[in-house]
Design an enzyme around this catalytic site. Structure first.
Site, PDB file in Angstrom:
ATOM      1  N   ASN A   1      39.829  16.004  -3.969  1.00 33.86           N
ATOM      2  CA  ASN A   1      39.922  14.618  -3.489  1.00 33.86           C
ATOM      3  C   ASN A   1      40.720  14.506  -2.191  1.00 33.86           C
ATOM      4  O   ASN A   1      41.120  13.415  -1.799  1.00 33.86           O
ATOM      5  CB  ASN A   1      40.496  13.705  -4.585  1.00 33.86           C
ATOM      6  CG  ASN A   1      41.830  14.201  -5.113  1.00 33.86           C
ATOM      7  OD1 ASN A   1      42.441  15.089  -4.512  1.00 33.86           O
ATOM      8  ND2 ASN A   1      42.292  13.641  -6.210  1.00 33.86           N
TER       9      ASN A   1
ATOM     10  N   HIS B   1      47.655   3.931  -7.830  1.00 23.07           N
ATOM     11  CA  HIS B   1      47.284   5.284  -7.398  1.00 23.07           C
ATOM     12  C   HIS B   1      45.763   5.489  -7.511  1.00 23.07           C
ATOM     13  O   HIS B   1      45.260   5.911  -8.546  1.00 23.07           O
ATOM     14  CB  HIS B   1      48.037   6.307  -8.255  1.00 23.07           C
ATOM     15  CG  HIS B   1      48.016   7.691  -7.704  1.00 23.07           C
ATOM     16  ND1 HIS B   1      48.880   8.668  -8.120  1.00 23.07           N
ATOM     17  CD2 HIS B   1      47.228   8.277  -6.786  1.00 23.07           C
ATOM     18  CE1 HIS B   1      48.627   9.786  -7.467  1.00 23.07           C
ATOM     19  NE2 HIS B   1      47.613   9.575  -6.663  1.00 23.07           N
TER      20      HIS B   1
ATOM     21  N   ARG C   1      53.398  11.513  -2.579  1.00 30.15           N
ATOM     22  CA  ARG C   1      54.059  11.210  -3.840  1.00 30.15           C
ATOM     23  C   ARG C   1      55.174  10.205  -3.589  1.00 30.15           C
ATOM     24  O   ARG C   1      55.914  10.329  -2.600  1.00 30.15           O
ATOM     25  CB  ARG C   1      54.654  12.478  -4.491  1.00 30.15           C
ATOM     26  CG  ARG C   1      53.640  13.391  -5.163  1.00 30.15           C
ATOM     27  CD  ARG C   1      52.921  12.728  -6.342  1.00 30.15           C
ATOM     28  NE  ARG C   1      51.899  13.580  -6.932  1.00 30.15           N
ATOM     29  CZ  ARG C   1      50.583  13.498  -6.703  1.00 30.15           C
ATOM     30  NH1 ARG C   1      50.112  12.581  -5.877  1.00 30.15           N
ATOM     31  NH2 ARG C   1      49.734  14.294  -7.311  1.00 30.15           N
TER      32      ARG C   1
ATOM     33  N   GLN D   1      54.849   6.557 -12.675  1.00 31.93           N
ATOM     34  CA  GLN D   1      53.552   5.915 -12.834  1.00 31.93           C
ATOM     35  C   GLN D   1      53.165   5.870 -14.307  1.00 31.93           C
ATOM     36  O   GLN D   1      53.283   6.904 -14.962  1.00 31.93           O
ATOM     37  CB  GLN D   1      52.486   6.653 -12.012  1.00 31.93           C
ATOM     38  CG  GLN D   1      52.694   6.487 -10.520  1.00 31.93           C
ATOM     39  CD  GLN D   1      51.618   7.122  -9.669  1.00 31.93           C
ATOM     40  OE1 GLN D   1      51.710   7.105  -8.456  1.00 31.93           O
ATOM     41  NE2 GLN D   1      50.608   7.707 -10.264  1.00 31.93           N
TER      42      GLN D   1
HETATM   43  P1  NDP Z   1      47.449  21.209   0.749  1.00 33.88           P
HETATM   44  O1  NDP Z   1      48.042  22.230  -0.125  1.00 33.88           O
HETATM   45  O2  NDP Z   1      46.191  21.494   1.472  1.00 33.88           O
HETATM   46  O3  NDP Z   1      48.500  20.754   1.849  1.00 33.88           O
HETATM   47  C1  NDP Z   1      49.858  20.630   1.598  1.00 33.88           C
HETATM   48  C2  NDP Z   1      50.580  20.917   2.882  1.00 33.88           C
HETATM   49  O4  NDP Z   1      51.960  20.589   2.714  1.00 33.88           O
HETATM   50  C3  NDP Z   1      50.511  22.381   3.296  1.00 33.88           C
HETATM   51  O5  NDP Z   1      50.098  22.418   4.659  1.00 33.88           O
HETATM   52  C4  NDP Z   1      51.948  22.832   3.131  1.00 33.88           C
HETATM   53  O6  NDP Z   1      52.358  23.754   4.090  1.00 33.88           O
HETATM   54  C5  NDP Z   1      52.705  21.561   3.400  1.00 33.88           C
HETATM   55  N1  NDP Z   1      54.095  21.566   2.937  1.00 33.88           N
HETATM   56  C6  NDP Z   1      54.624  22.042   1.796  1.00 33.88           C
HETATM   57  N2  NDP Z   1      55.943  21.836   1.765  1.00 33.88           N
HETATM   58  C7  NDP Z   1      56.247  21.202   2.911  1.00 33.88           C
HETATM   59  C8  NDP Z   1      57.468  20.747   3.488  1.00 33.88           C
HETATM   60  N3  NDP Z   1      58.648  20.919   2.866  1.00 33.88           N
HETATM   61  N4  NDP Z   1      57.418  20.138   4.682  1.00 33.88           N
HETATM   62  C9  NDP Z   1      56.233  19.992   5.323  1.00 33.88           C
HETATM   63  N5  NDP Z   1      55.057  20.435   4.865  1.00 33.88           N
HETATM   64  C10 NDP Z   1      55.071  21.039   3.665  1.00 33.88           C
HETATM   65  O7  NDP Z   1      47.281  19.906  -0.174  1.00 33.88           O
HETATM   66  P2  NDP Z   1      46.526  18.553   0.112  1.00 33.88           P
HETATM   67  O8  NDP Z   1      46.627  18.243   1.555  1.00 33.88           O
HETATM   68  O9  NDP Z   1      45.192  18.561  -0.524  1.00 33.88           O
HETATM   69  O10 NDP Z   1      47.439  17.577  -0.738  1.00 33.88           O
HETATM   70  C11 NDP Z   1      48.806  17.342  -0.362  1.00 33.88           C
HETATM   71  C12 NDP Z   1      49.497  16.476  -1.395  1.00 33.88           C
HETATM   72  O11 NDP Z   1      48.905  15.181  -1.398  1.00 33.88           O
HETATM   73  C13 NDP Z   1      49.366  16.962  -2.841  1.00 33.88           C
HETATM   74  O12 NDP Z   1      50.330  17.930  -3.155  1.00 33.88           O
HETATM   75  C14 NDP Z   1      49.572  15.690  -3.622  1.00 33.88           C
HETATM   76  O13 NDP Z   1      50.949  15.476  -3.849  1.00 33.88           O
HETATM   77  C15 NDP Z   1      49.040  14.614  -2.686  1.00 33.88           C
HETATM   78  N6  NDP Z   1      47.747  14.095  -3.124  1.00 33.88           N
HETATM   79  C16 NDP Z   1      47.626  12.759  -3.411  1.00 33.88           C
HETATM   80  C17 NDP Z   1      46.455  12.242  -3.889  1.00 33.88           C
HETATM   81  C18 NDP Z   1      46.296  10.774  -4.150  1.00 33.88           C
HETATM   82  O14 NDP Z   1      45.380  10.385  -4.877  1.00 33.88           O
HETATM   83  N7  NDP Z   1      47.127   9.924  -3.589  1.00 33.88           N
HETATM   84  C19 NDP Z   1      45.291  13.101  -4.167  1.00 33.88           C
HETATM   85  C20 NDP Z   1      45.475  14.461  -3.711  1.00 33.88           C
HETATM   86  C21 NDP Z   1      46.670  14.943  -3.270  1.00 33.88           C
HETATM   87  P3  NDP Z   1      51.849  25.260   4.199  1.00 33.88           P
HETATM   88  O15 NDP Z   1      50.528  25.353   3.521  1.00 33.88           O
HETATM   89  O16 NDP Z   1      51.779  25.442   5.661  1.00 33.88           O
HETATM   90  O17 NDP Z   1      52.866  26.064   3.507  1.00 33.88           O
END
Ligand code: NDP
Length: 398
Positions: free
Chosen positions: A146, A332, A284, A313
């Site tokens: 998603n 959400h 989140r 939630q």
């Molecule tokens: P990804 O794993 O593709 O992306 C997460 C990114 O966050 C990666 O690039 C990672 O870095 C980076 N990251 C981790 N820790 C940090 C930090 N301390 N500072 C900055 N960047 C950081 O996941 P998605 O993009 O698919 O999803 C991200 C988040 O969005 C999920 O974990 C979830 O919490 C939320 N989400 C919400 C949804 C909703 O319905 N509202 C649905 C789906 C997701 P790197 O890979 O470079 O280490």
């Protein structure tokens, strides 16, 4: 085996007799080449409600044909809730971030048969990952299912905050026509500086989707994007969140919640932002300090805040974010459009098929395996837990 599935409530008027559209677009894959969920077959109709209790993620026939037991409930919070009672002898628990079953250390320890926690969606912070590691419970999620749904929601929220859509829509619903009232907080996005904290699947897609609005794009991430992507989007990289927020008019938050990102946006960080900036957080709720966000909206340090993620939630009925000024919150929902549900239901089925057949689960789906962070978990999460305080969810009343 016993599978416990915790899903959100059915629609208040019962399951729909029909849906607004007859089909979903057929997607061929994700932008980076990863394939869509690919179970051997499905027993549901894509485009129908699957994430609520009666939808059962389309799993009942598949599980019962193989002799497994499926228990589905929305009753997940408070002492003696059905989920807690059913968890004690469950082998697998499935939960969704939209209606998270907070798997705290105590709950994990109460479940002696528990082998796997599946997130029907993305983001497994509702599981105490440290306790999962300590108790050898694997944690998996349906990576990418998603991400693009959320990126669409982010674009919608950036535009609606900056243009002040919510206020204008309310004026129409109230029968009014005062144009000055309607536009006194309304700006164009064009020319603004828009930045993302994290440029993973969602963050990068949100940047790509914002590019045609002729904005300046910025990002912070722990790993830099390839030069070709930076050049394609004319991106400015920042080596800290502080640097990013000091120049951006709009900041969107797209990192996972883990101990290092919890309360990242507190008073101190918000005060480093440009006065009147906007935040869109679909990652989140706990990444932001709830009280600091409300204070900044009251003082004008922030012009608007939108997102769909709260803590806990469901949000208690008197949660501050329901009543703070200039917010554009939704429950959400961004990752659980009917389109997204079809993908994550198929992804859960794929994971269960692999689990029952003893085949490896796709590496990008892994968060915790064999007592340690693995796959995406090892890449994006840190050890520890972010579930503290989740018992407050029991205060929500229908
Ligand atoms: P990804 O794993 O593709 O992306 C997460 C990114 O966050 C990666 O690039 C990672 O870095 C980076 N990251 C981790 N820790 C940090 C930090 N301390 N500072 C900055 N960047 C950081 O996941 P998605 O993009 O698919 O999803 C991200 C988040 O969005 C999920 O974990 C979830 O919490 C939320 N989400 C919400 C949804 C909703 O319905 N509202 C649905 C789906 C997701 P790197 O890979 O470079 O280490």
């Amino acid at each position: 085996m016993k599978i416990l599935c915790v899903l959100y409530d059915d629609p208040t008027a019962g399951m729909p007799d029909s849906y607004p559209r007859d089909d979903l677009p057929i997607l061929s894959g994700y932008p980076d080449g990863m394939s869509l969920p690919s179970p051997s077959s499905i027993d549901f109709t894509p485009g129908e409600l699957l994430g609520c209790v009666s939808g059962e993620l389309g799993l009942r026939k598949f599980l019962e044909d193989q002799g497994h037991t499926l228990v589905v409930t929305a009753d997940k919070d408070g002492d003696g809730c059905i989920a807690d009672r059913e968890l004690v002898d469950a082998d697998v628990v499935i939960s969704q971030p939209f209606w998270p079953y907070y798997l705290t250390k105590e709950k994990i320890e109460s479940a002696q048969n528990l082998k796997m926690a599946i997130t029907a969606g993305i983001g497994s912070d509702h599981v105490d990952l440290q306790a999962a590691m300590d108790n050898k419970v694997d944690v998996v999620e349906v990576t990418y299912c998603n991400s693009r749904s959320v990126a669409e929601h982010i674009v919608m929220m950036i535009l609606s905050l900056v243009r002040d859509y919510h206020n204008q829509h309310q004026i129409v619903k109230d029968g009014g026509w005062n144009i000055a009232d309607a536009v006194q907080r309304s700006y164009d996005v064009e020319g603004m500086h828009v930045g993302t904290v994290a440029a993973g699947r969602i963050g990068l897609d949100a940047l790509r989707k914002m590019k045609p609005f002729d904005v300046h794009l910025h990002y912070f991430d722990i790993h830099k994007l390839p030069d070709a992507v930076e050049a394609e989007l004319n991106l400015t990289y920042h080596d800290s969140v502080e640097s990013l927020v000091s120049v951006c008019d709009v900041v969107t938050i797209n990192c996972p919640l883990h101990p290092k990102t919890e309360h990242l946006f507190d008073d101190e960080m918000i005060n480093k932002m440009k006065r009147g900036a906007y935040i869109v957080n679909t990652a989140r709720g706990k990444i932001c300090d709830k009280d600091a966000i409300a204070r900044a909206l009251e003082s004008g340090q922030l012009s608007g805040y939108a997102g769909d993620v709260w803590f806990p939630q469901p949000a208690p009925n008197d949660h501050l974010w329901r009543s703070m000024p200039n917010h554009g919150m939704t429950p959400h929902t961004s990752g659980t459009s009917l389109s997204a549900q079809a993908r994550y239901a198929a992804g859960v089925r794929e994971i269960l098929e692999c689990f029952f057949e003893g085949k490896p689960i796709r590496e990008p789906y892994l968060i915790v395996q064999n007592g340690d962070l693995a796959g995406m978990g090892a890449h994006s999460y840190t050890r520890g837990t972010a579930t503290d305080g989740s018992e407050e969810a029991a205060q929500y009343k229908k």
